[in-house]
Scaffold this active site. Structure first.
Site, mmCIF file in Angstrom:
data_model
loop_
_atom_site.group_PDB
_atom_site.id
_atom_site.type_symbol
_atom_site.label_atom_id
_atom_site.label_comp_id
_atom_site.label_asym_id
_atom_site.label_seq_id
_atom_site.Cartn_x
_atom_site.Cartn_y
_atom_site.Cartn_z
ATOM 1 N N GLU A 8 -4.764 0.123 1.332
ATOM 2 C CA GLU A 8 -4.969 -1.310 1.366
ATOM 3 C C GLU A 8 -6.368 -1.638 0.876
ATOM 4 O O GLU A 8 -6.652 -2.425 -0.044
ATOM 5 C CB GLU A 8 -4.841 -1.931 2.577
ATOM 6 C CG GLU A 8 -4.830 -3.297 2.731
ATOM 7 C CD GLU A 8 -3.758 -3.975 1.826
ATOM 8 O OE1 GLU A 8 -3.976 -4.883 1.179
ATOM 9 O OE2 GLU A 8 -2.670 -3.571 2.051
ATOM 10 N N SER A 39 0.726 -1.178 -0.016
ATOM 11 C CA SER A 39 0.013 0.045 -0.093
ATOM 12 C C SER A 39 0.991 1.139 0.000
ATOM 13 O O SER A 39 0.268 2.369 0.022
ATOM 14 C CB SER A 39 -0.860 -0.032 1.135
ATOM 15 O OG SER A 39 -0.322 0.076 2.454
ATOM 16 N N HIS A 40 2.273 0.930 0.327
ATOM 17 C CA HIS A 40 3.076 2.361 0.336
ATOM 18 C C HIS A 40 4.331 2.041 -0.568
ATOM 19 O O HIS A 40 5.386 2.583 -0.288
ATOM 20 C CB HIS A 40 3.475 2.710 1.841
ATOM 21 C CG HIS A 40 1.999 3.231 2.391
ATOM 22 N ND1 HIS A 40 1.104 2.574 2.786
ATOM 23 C CD2 HIS A 40 1.739 4.571 2.304
ATOM 24 C CE1 HIS A 40 0.097 3.369 3.154
ATOM 25 N NE2 HIS A 40 0.274 4.482 2.977
HETATM 26 P P1 NDP Z 1 -0.980 -3.453 9.426
HETATM 27 O O1 NDP Z 1 -2.440 -3.390 9.877
HETATM 28 O O2 NDP Z 1 -0.711 -4.489 8.585
HETATM 29 O O3 NDP Z 1 -0.007 -3.206 10.488
HETATM 30 C C1 NDP Z 1 1.257 -3.031 10.334
HETATM 31 C C2 NDP Z 1 2.159 -3.228 11.783
HETATM 32 O O4 NDP Z 1 1.639 -4.253 12.211
HETATM 33 C C3 NDP Z 1 3.468 -3.773 11.264
HETATM 34 O O5 NDP Z 1 4.451 -3.025 12.152
HETATM 35 C C4 NDP Z 1 3.431 -5.011 11.213
HETATM 36 O O6 NDP Z 1 4.564 -5.723 11.022
HETATM 37 C C5 NDP Z 1 2.667 -5.420 12.467
HETATM 38 N N1 NDP Z 1 1.679 -6.714 12.035
HETATM 39 C C6 NDP Z 1 0.969 -7.089 11.301
HETATM 40 N N2 NDP Z 1 0.548 -8.509 11.671
HETATM 41 C C7 NDP Z 1 1.155 -8.528 12.811
HETATM 42 C C8 NDP Z 1 1.161 -9.730 13.688
HETATM 43 N N3 NDP Z 1 0.335 -10.958 13.058
HETATM 44 N N4 NDP Z 1 2.128 -9.947 14.741
HETATM 45 C C9 NDP Z 1 2.740 -8.966 14.965
HETATM 46 N N5 NDP Z 1 2.914 -7.777 14.300
HETATM 47 C C10 NDP Z 1 1.992 -7.650 13.087
HETATM 48 O O7 NDP Z 1 -0.739 -2.180 8.518
HETATM 49 P P2 NDP Z 1 -1.680 -0.802 8.465
HETATM 50 O O8 NDP Z 1 -2.651 -1.106 7.168
HETATM 51 O O9 NDP Z 1 -2.153 -0.318 9.646
HETATM 52 O O10 NDP Z 1 -0.642 0.346 7.926
HETATM 53 C C11 NDP Z 1 0.481 -0.112 6.693
HETATM 54 C C12 NDP Z 1 1.174 0.987 6.421
HETATM 55 O O11 NDP Z 1 0.504 2.482 6.141
HETATM 56 C C13 NDP Z 1 2.099 1.707 7.636
HETATM 57 O O12 NDP Z 1 3.347 1.626 7.390
HETATM 58 C C14 NDP Z 1 1.617 3.055 7.935
HETATM 59 O O13 NDP Z 1 2.673 4.159 8.417
HETATM 60 C C15 NDP Z 1 1.212 3.503 6.552
HETATM 61 N N6 NDP Z 1 -0.044 4.547 6.616
HETATM 62 C C16 NDP Z 1 0.451 5.761 6.466
HETATM 63 C C17 NDP Z 1 -0.414 6.866 6.426
HETATM 64 C C18 NDP Z 1 -0.028 8.175 6.225
HETATM 65 O O14 NDP Z 1 -0.820 9.101 6.285
HETATM 66 N N7 NDP Z 1 1.306 8.632 5.928
HETATM 67 C C19 NDP Z 1 -1.882 6.543 6.883
HETATM 68 C C20 NDP Z 1 -2.144 5.261 7.207
HETATM 69 C C21 NDP Z 1 -1.161 4.209 7.024
HETATM 70 P P3 NDP Z 1 5.164 -6.307 9.362
HETATM 71 O O15 NDP Z 1 5.369 -5.122 8.662
HETATM 72 O O16 NDP Z 1 6.203 -7.160 9.841
HETATM 73 O O17 NDP Z 1 3.922 -7.247 9.013
HETATM 74 O O1 PYC Z 2 -3.030 4.610 3.317
HETATM 75 O O2 PYC Z 2 -4.195 5.447 4.771
HETATM 76 C C1 PYC Z 2 -3.358 5.389 3.751
HETATM 77 C C2 PYC Z 2 -2.505 6.722 3.615
HETATM 78 C C3 PYC Z 2 -3.128 7.806 3.966
HETATM 79 C C4 PYC Z 2 -1.972 8.851 3.222
HETATM 80 C C5 PYC Z 2 -1.077 8.040 2.900
HETATM 81 N N1 PYC Z 2 -1.613 6.664 3.075
#
Ligand code: NDP
Ligand code: PYC
Length: 346
Positions: A197, A56-57
């Protein structure tokens, strides 16, 4: 699956080496008008995302970067303005460019101030922000410091108990430096999942799990497009909701910047990258740890071993494995995404 060393073509997937992902990102960004420093900073982060299997990133984000530029929102060459309002604070105004160059330039100041004061804050303002936060907290941990980062986005997420979007997907990340090996890092959205995602589910016609989003009528949905049009949900019910509120406040009004509602209002339907601030905190275990670093580190390691020792996985473990694999085998990217990205702005 077909094994490849980079550049090989499968029917619906293409294998790229990490260098090829970086070169593709640089080509797309520079061809579309980003300056050399911004191109390099953005390409590094996108490459890291693709390399670590954060779909997703990774390369997908180039689509939104170019769209945001074409909509006349993001400044492709503004340089960060650094100020030092207090001994433990560095403030970087990104001047409506992407956040990544501002972070790169702010990081040395953040680390130096944390090592002098025990704690320091980097506030990035006025930045378009699309990236995962783990590269940034990892970079703080590489300096021997513990790091925390958080940022709002656009108001896409309903508070627990409500149905109308208020919060961004508001990620929070943490890194803990370890004497051997990779730091302990987590980085997740405070929504059930990152919006990217759900967008990837929509693009590939896959349903989303129940609990990720509600539709425009406030009803649960497994339709990705309906969820994107309605509201996403926070993780952990009222707990995720409160955490998300904290992120809005700390990475918004506290540092003189916008909430996700304000970012969304500014966007006015352009579907560009959110514009707001980011808060990073660095903490020095040498200064805060009462002069007993090795004892403290042993306690930390015993606790982390107690997690991993019972078969529970540490966050980032999957990512670090993906990193090692990508270095050996390159990354597989869907042909459709590759073609779309390669032709951006063509
Ligand atoms: P997830 O729900 O997959 O959570 C990610 C985190 O949880 C990671 O550290 C991951 O480690 C860990 N994790 C996942 N499954 C497990 C497990 N079973 N046991 C232990 N740890 C686990 O991702 P999100 O969808 O919440 O976020 C994904 C990315 O999106 C992030 O990097 C976030 O910074 C980015 N994002 C950025 C935004 C922005 O505005 N800039 C906005 C929202 C999200 P691992 O990576 O090893 O799986
Ligand atoms: O995936 O939620 C997201 C997001 C927002 C801004 C950048 N990534």
């Amino acid at each position: 699956m077909q094994r490849s060393t980079g550049g090989n073509v499968n029917t619906d997937k293409i294998n790229l080496s990490i260098d090829q992902v970086y070169d593709l990102s640089v080509d797309v960004l520079s061809r579309n008008g980003f300056s050399a420093p911004h191109t390099a900073a953005i390409a590094q982060t996108i490459t890291a995302g693709q390399r670590d299997d954060c779909q997703s990133h990774g390369l997908y984000r180039l689509i939104v970067c170019v769209q945001t530029l074409q909509a006349g929102l993001v400044d492709p060459d503004a340089l960060p303005l650094i100020t030092h309002p207090a001994p433990a604070v560095v403030q970087v105004d990104a001047q409506r460019a992407y956040s990544l160059l501002a972070f790169q330039e702010g990081l040395p100041h953040l680390a130096e101030k944390a090592k002098r004061n025990g704690v320091a804050v980097l506030a990035i303002n006025n930045c378009f922000h699309f990236s995962a936060l783990w590269p940034e907290v990892e970079a703080i941990a590489e300096q021997g410091l513990a790091g925390i980062a958080m940022t709002p986005s656009h108001s896409w997420v309903a508070p627990a108990g409500g149905t109308r979007p208020v919060f961004g997907t508001n990620p929070i990340a943490f890194a803990w430096p370890r004497s051997a090996g990779n730091p302990y890092v987590f980085d997740f959205a405070t929504s059930m999942v990152a919006r990217g995602e759900i967008e990837l589910h929509r693009r590939t016609g896959r349903p989303i799990p129940e609990g990720w989003a509600i539709d425009a009528n406030g009803q649960p949905t497994t339709d990705a497009a309906a969820g994107l049009a309605g509201a996403m949900l926070t993780f952990g019910s009222y707990k995720g909701s409160a955490l998300s509120t904290m992120i809005e406040l700390l990475a918004g009004p506290l540092i003189g910047d916008w909430t996700s509602l304000q970012s969304q209002a500014f966007d006015a339907g352009a579907k560009g990258t959110p514009l707001h601030g980011e808060l990073l905190i660095a903490l020095d275990p040498d200064i805060l740890g009462r002069g007993q670093r090795s004892i403290n580190d042993a306690g930390a390691e015993a606790m982390l071993d107690a997690i991993a020792g019972q078969g529970a996985r540490l966050p980032s473990e999957r990512r670090y494995k993906a990193r090692a694999k990508s270095a050996q085998e390159g990354v597989w990217v869907s042909r459709a995404l590759y073609d779309e990205v390669r032709n951006l702005g063509a």
